[in-house]
Design an enzyme around this catalytic site. Structure first.
Site, PDB file in Angstrom:
ATOM      1  N   LYS A  22       7.840  43.442 -45.134  1.00 53.68           N
ATOM      2  CA  LYS A  22       6.874  44.021 -44.172  1.00 53.68           C
ATOM      3  C   LYS A  22       5.809  42.961 -43.841  1.00 53.68           C
ATOM      4  O   LYS A  22       5.485  42.753 -42.673  1.00 53.68           O
ATOM      5  CB  LYS A  22       6.197  45.234 -44.802  1.00 53.68           C
ATOM      6  CG  LYS A  22       4.939  45.694 -44.104  1.00 53.68           C
ATOM      7  CD  LYS A  22       4.327  46.926 -44.718  1.00 53.68           C
ATOM      8  CE  LYS A  22       3.363  46.627 -45.826  1.00 53.68           C
ATOM      9  NZ  LYS A  22       2.014  46.185 -45.448  1.00 53.68           N
ATOM     10  N   ASN A  23       5.318  42.269 -44.852  1.00 52.70           N
ATOM     11  CA  ASN A  23       4.166  41.378 -44.644  1.00 52.70           C
ATOM     12  C   ASN A  23       4.540  40.013 -44.064  1.00 52.70           C
ATOM     13  O   ASN A  23       3.655  39.230 -43.728  1.00 52.70           O
ATOM     14  CB  ASN A  23       3.372  41.228 -45.947  1.00 52.70           C
ATOM     15  CG  ASN A  23       2.633  42.528 -46.276  1.00 52.70           C
ATOM     16  OD1 ASN A  23       2.606  43.458 -45.467  1.00 52.70           O
ATOM     17  ND2 ASN A  23       2.069  42.601 -47.466  1.00 52.70           N
ATOM     18  N   CYS A 116     -10.072  50.900 -44.845  1.00 51.48           N
ATOM     19  CA  CYS A 116      -8.991  51.766 -45.328  1.00 51.48           C
ATOM     20  C   CYS A 116      -9.316  52.080 -46.792  1.00 51.48           C
ATOM     21  O   CYS A 116     -10.349  51.679 -47.307  1.00 51.48           O
ATOM     22  CB  CYS A 116      -7.646  51.059 -45.204  1.00 51.48           C
ATOM     23  SG  CYS A 116      -7.503  49.691 -46.332  1.00 51.48           S
ATOM     24  N   ARG A 121     -12.006  45.821 -45.247  1.00 48.66           N
ATOM     25  CA  ARG A 121     -11.080  44.984 -44.461  1.00 48.66           C
ATOM     26  C   ARG A 121     -11.797  44.235 -43.320  1.00 48.66           C
ATOM     27  O   ARG A 121     -11.487  44.401 -42.145  1.00 48.66           O
ATOM     28  CB  ARG A 121      -9.931  45.822 -43.902  1.00 48.66           C
ATOM     29  CG  ARG A 121      -9.209  46.687 -44.922  1.00 48.66           C
ATOM     30  CD  ARG A 121      -8.639  45.973 -46.115  1.00 48.66           C
ATOM     31  NE  ARG A 121      -7.494  45.128 -45.835  1.00 48.66           N
ATOM     32  CZ  ARG A 121      -6.241  45.541 -45.811  1.00 48.66           C
ATOM     33  NH1 ARG A 121      -5.982  46.798 -46.009  1.00 48.66           N
ATOM     34  NH2 ARG A 121      -5.253  44.699 -45.566  1.00 48.66           N
ATOM     35  N   ASP A 305      -0.857  43.562 -54.641  1.00 50.66           N
ATOM     36  CA  ASP A 305       0.021  44.638 -54.162  1.00 50.66           C
ATOM     37  C   ASP A 305       0.933  45.175 -55.256  1.00 50.66           C
ATOM     38  O   ASP A 305       1.666  46.139 -55.026  1.00 50.66           O
ATOM     39  CB  ASP A 305       0.882  44.137 -52.983  1.00 50.66           C
ATOM     40  CG  ASP A 305       0.028  43.850 -51.770  1.00 50.66           C
ATOM     41  OD1 ASP A 305       0.532  43.207 -50.833  1.00 50.66           O
ATOM     42  OD2 ASP A 305      -1.146  44.240 -51.785  1.00 50.66           O
ATOM     43  N   ARG A 397       4.873  53.780 -44.890  1.00 48.10           N
ATOM     44  CA  ARG A 397       4.367  52.603 -44.161  1.00 48.10           C
ATOM     45  C   ARG A 397       5.040  51.327 -44.643  1.00 48.10           C
ATOM     46  O   ARG A 397       5.145  50.360 -43.897  1.00 48.10           O
ATOM     47  CB  ARG A 397       2.852  52.465 -44.378  1.00 48.10           C
ATOM     48  CG  ARG A 397       2.030  53.515 -43.706  1.00 48.10           C
ATOM     49  CD  ARG A 397       0.568  53.183 -43.801  1.00 48.10           C
ATOM     50  NE  ARG A 397       0.354  51.765 -43.488  1.00 48.10           N
ATOM     51  CZ  ARG A 397      -0.818  51.154 -43.690  1.00 48.10           C
ATOM     52  NH1 ARG A 397      -1.828  51.815 -44.206  1.00 48.10           N
ATOM     53  NH2 ARG A 397      -0.974  49.884 -43.392  1.00 48.10           N
TER      54      ARG A 397
HETATM   55  C1  EPZ Z   1      -2.670  40.832 -46.688  1.00 47.75           C
HETATM   56  O1  EPZ Z   1      -3.800  41.576 -46.264  1.00 47.75           O
HETATM   57  C2  EPZ Z   1      -1.582  41.867 -46.960  1.00 47.75           C
HETATM   58  N1  EPZ Z   1      -1.269  42.584 -45.736  1.00 47.75           N
HETATM   59  C3  EPZ Z   1      -2.049  42.841 -48.040  1.00 47.75           C
HETATM   60  O2  EPZ Z   1      -0.963  43.730 -48.309  1.00 47.75           O
HETATM   61  C4  EPZ Z   1      -2.350  42.041 -49.307  1.00 47.75           C
HETATM   62  O3  EPZ Z   1      -2.836  42.919 -50.297  1.00 47.75           O
HETATM   63  C5  EPZ Z   1      -3.416  40.978 -48.982  1.00 47.75           C
HETATM   64  O4  EPZ Z   1      -2.951  40.127 -47.908  1.00 47.75           O
HETATM   65  C6  EPZ Z   1      -3.719  40.095 -50.178  1.00 47.75           C
HETATM   66  O5  EPZ Z   1      -2.565  39.456 -50.596  1.00 47.75           O
HETATM   67  C7  EPZ Z   1      -0.429  42.002 -44.851  1.00 47.75           C
HETATM   68  O6  EPZ Z   1       0.044  40.900 -45.045  1.00 47.75           O
HETATM   69  C8  EPZ Z   1      -0.145  42.794 -43.612  1.00 47.75           C
HETATM   70  P1  EPZ Z   1      -6.738  38.988 -47.043  1.00 47.75           P
HETATM   71  P2  EPZ Z   1      -5.066  40.790 -45.610  1.00 47.75           P
HETATM   72  O7  EPZ Z   1      -7.255  38.599 -45.706  1.00 47.75           O
HETATM   73  O8  EPZ Z   1      -4.574  39.664 -44.798  1.00 47.75           O
HETATM   74  C9  EPZ Z   1     -11.377  39.664 -47.651  1.00 47.75           C
HETATM   75  C10 EPZ Z   1       0.076  45.822 -48.538  1.00 47.75           C
HETATM   76  O9  EPZ Z   1      -0.032  46.705 -49.401  1.00 47.75           O
HETATM   77  N2  EPZ Z   1     -11.509  39.225 -46.245  1.00 47.75           N
HETATM   78  O10 EPZ Z   1      -6.004  37.969 -47.852  1.00 47.75           O
HETATM   79  O11 EPZ Z   1      -5.936  41.809 -44.963  1.00 47.75           O
HETATM   80  C11 EPZ Z   1     -10.642  40.992 -47.753  1.00 47.75           C
HETATM   81  O12 EPZ Z   1     -11.539  42.074 -47.568  1.00 47.75           O
HETATM   82  C12 EPZ Z   1      -1.155  45.129 -47.991  1.00 47.75           C
HETATM   83  O13 EPZ Z   1       1.167  45.418 -48.065  1.00 47.75           O
HETATM   84  C13 EPZ Z   1     -12.780  38.985 -45.739  1.00 47.75           C
HETATM   85  O14 EPZ Z   1     -13.786  39.163 -46.423  1.00 47.75           O
HETATM   86  O15 EPZ Z   1      -5.781  40.256 -46.908  1.00 47.75           O
HETATM   87  C14 EPZ Z   1     -10.085  40.946 -49.150  1.00 47.75           C
HETATM   88  O16 EPZ Z   1     -11.091  41.333 -50.072  1.00 47.75           O
HETATM   89  C15 EPZ Z   1      -2.435  45.707 -48.560  1.00 47.75           C
HETATM   90  N3  EPZ Z   1     -12.903  38.586 -44.434  1.00 47.75           N
HETATM   91  C16 EPZ Z   1      -9.770  39.457 -49.345  1.00 47.75           C
HETATM   92  O17 EPZ Z   1     -10.547  38.754 -48.360  1.00 47.75           O
HETATM   93  C17 EPZ Z   1     -11.806  38.382 -43.633  1.00 47.75           C
HETATM   94  O18 EPZ Z   1     -11.982  37.979 -42.455  1.00 47.75           O
HETATM   95  C18 EPZ Z   1      -8.308  39.113 -49.130  1.00 47.75           C
HETATM   96  O19 EPZ Z   1      -7.931  39.629 -47.880  1.00 47.75           O
HETATM   97  C19 EPZ Z   1     -10.521  38.630 -44.167  1.00 47.75           C
HETATM   98  C20 EPZ Z   1     -10.404  39.037 -45.481  1.00 47.75           C
END
Ligand code: EPZ
Length: 417
Positions: A22-23, A116, A121, A305, A397
């Site tokens: 998915k990711n 969420c 996010r 995850d 999802r």
């Molecule tokens: C991706 O989310 C994945 N989703 C998530 O999987 C996964 O848990 C996450 O990466 C971490 O590995 C997809 O790939 C679609 P991040 P993403 O940006 O990109 C903070 C699942 O269950 N952050 O690496 O949103 C954020 O809040 C999902 O499949 C900022 O502060 O994760 C988090 O605390 C859930 N500002 C941390 O960084 C930003 O602009 C990591 O988020 C972006 C992120």
């Protein structure tokens, strides 16, 4: 509202075929917006988030059709640049269309994803990095209004924090920028490597120059491409935990074991017997489960995850374990439900102390987010009696044919309306 009934306890035995990631699919689907040629994608998982992303690119004017298992995307007439809230509110990854729309049209209006269950996010890292490519943006009524009046121009960008989505958005945007972009402090999840492989196959010039930095030479167009999405490593990890927690005996097929070496090593420490044969992982769960302390981290660390899933396994360990959730600020929503099944987990901020020697009791349960819901199923598989899991739209999802795959290896599980 559909729910799942699980009749435990039983040991899982047999083979499970892992679906596409998915990711990896989500950023690659967004990246197809760069192209005005046909793109053919294979091995997309049949899950709700992929359907939502396909609806999102269709709302932007993509022509999409399935030919058997292959998805054919034609963006030659794709012109729209507004990604609406109603499609983004259920799937944060919609923000990934911002980079390609800016690269292709120099302007975009994309809804902020909103929060969420697992956290707020934010997308500040995406936006600040895009502004380094010449993007100007304003947030008005929950939408990002972004323009690149002089087009995107390559630049040196260092991410202040490792972010999977921000790394993906910038890779996609920089692929069509004028000149060269260097991204550093990048996330290096396998899904990002899959996105880069896809873009390079389509004619982009992207290469890793250090462990966490990437050099992107902008190109003027993306060619027609046929690509197979990688396997879903989180689905694979989930079924490995399912075997360990039910003292089962499973062969997990269609995977690249080296990509989930961290998870394999941890499950071996916990006591599971694991052997690797080409693209298959064979796992036998052990009666004695050793406790272990876990800290979630960006790849190649232990994935956030899989945190809810491994927590279920550690409830059955011989001693207590500590789990530290270092990625998201609110990813313990499954704890309350597991405690209702007899677990004894206490949380303090991003730390959870998981008492061992628990036998889960069947219960009526509520899913809250994608990975929390699957952890409730893992616990229910080991609980004597019938558990009912509500709000399973969270599950749909991200897990393709979950109950079908589990039924095939002996689980007594059925979906009821
Ligand atoms: C991706 O989310 C994945 N989703 C998530 O999987 C996964 O848990 C996450 O990466 C971490 O590995 C997809 O790939 C679609 P991040 P993403 O940006 O990109 C903070 C699942 O269950 N952050 O690496 O949103 C954020 O809040 C999902 O499949 C900022 O502060 O994760 C988090 O605390 C859930 N500002 C941390 O960084 C930003 O602009 C990591 O988020 C972006 C992120």
């Amino acid at each position: 509202m559909q729910k799942l009934e699980v009749l435990g306890a039983n040991k899982l035995k047999g083979q499970i075929k892992i679906s596409g990631s998915k990711n990896a699919s989500l950023p690659i689907l967004a990246a197809t917006l760069l192209s005005s040629k046909k793109i053919y994608l294979n091995n997309l998982p049949k899950v709700k988030d992929i359907e939502t992303m396909i609806n999102l690119i269709q709302s932007l004017g993509s022509k999409v059709k399935f030919d058997n298992e292959k998805l054919i995307i034609d963006n030659s007439k794709q012109q729209k640049k507004i990604a609406s809230y109603n499609l983004m509110k259920t799937m944060r990854a919609g923000i990934l269309v911002l980079g390609p729309l800016l690269a292709k049209f120099g302007s975009a209006k994309v809804s902020l994803p909103g929060g969420c269950a697992i956290g707020t996010r934010p997308v500040d890292i995406h936006l600040k990095a895009l502004s380094k490519l010449g993007v100007k943006y304003k947030i008005i009524e929950g939408y990002v209004h972004a323009t690149a009046p002089k087009g995107l121009k390559g630049s040196k960008i260092r991410f202040p924090k490792i972010s999977v989505g921000a790394t993906e958005n910038l890779i996609i945007a920089a692929s069509l920028a004028k000149g060269t972009t260097i991204l550093s402090n990048c996330a290096i999840e396998p899904e990002i490597k899959d996105l880069i492989n896809f873009l390079n196959k389509a004619g982009c010039k992207i290469k890793w120059i250090t462990k966490r930095s990437i050099k992107i030479q902008g190109v003027s167009k993306i060619n027609e491409t046929n690509y197979k999405i990688m396997f879903d490593r989180i689905e694979a990890g989930t079924y490995l935990v399912a075997a360990a927690v039910t003292e089962g005996n499973l062969t997990i097929k269609n995977v690249v074991p080296s990509i989930i070496q961290t998870e394999i090593d941890i499950l071996k420490k916990i006591g599971a017997k694991i052997s690797i044969k080409k693209g298959d992982i064979h796992i036998i769960g052990n009666k004695k489960i050793n406790n272990i302390n876990i800290k979630t981290a960006p790849y190649p660390g232990f994935p956030t995850d899989l945190q809810a899933q491994i927590m279920v396994l550690l409830c059955k360990a011989n001693k207590k374990s500590l789990i530290k959730e270092d990625i998201f600020e609110n990813r313990f929503m499954h704890v309350a439900e597991l405690n209702r099944m007899g677990a004894n987990i206490s949380t303090n901020g991003n730390k959870a102390i998981v008492e061992g020697n628990i036998n889960f009791a069947a219960a009526e349960l509520m899913a809250t987010d994608l990975r929390a819901s699957v952890s409730l199923i893992l616990a229910a598989l080991t609980a004597k009696g019938k558990s009912v899991i509500n709000r399973i739209y969270h599950l749909d999802r991200g897990y393709e044919s979950l109950e079908k795959k589990l039924k095939k290896v002996g689980a007594k599980i059925r979906r009821v309306n």
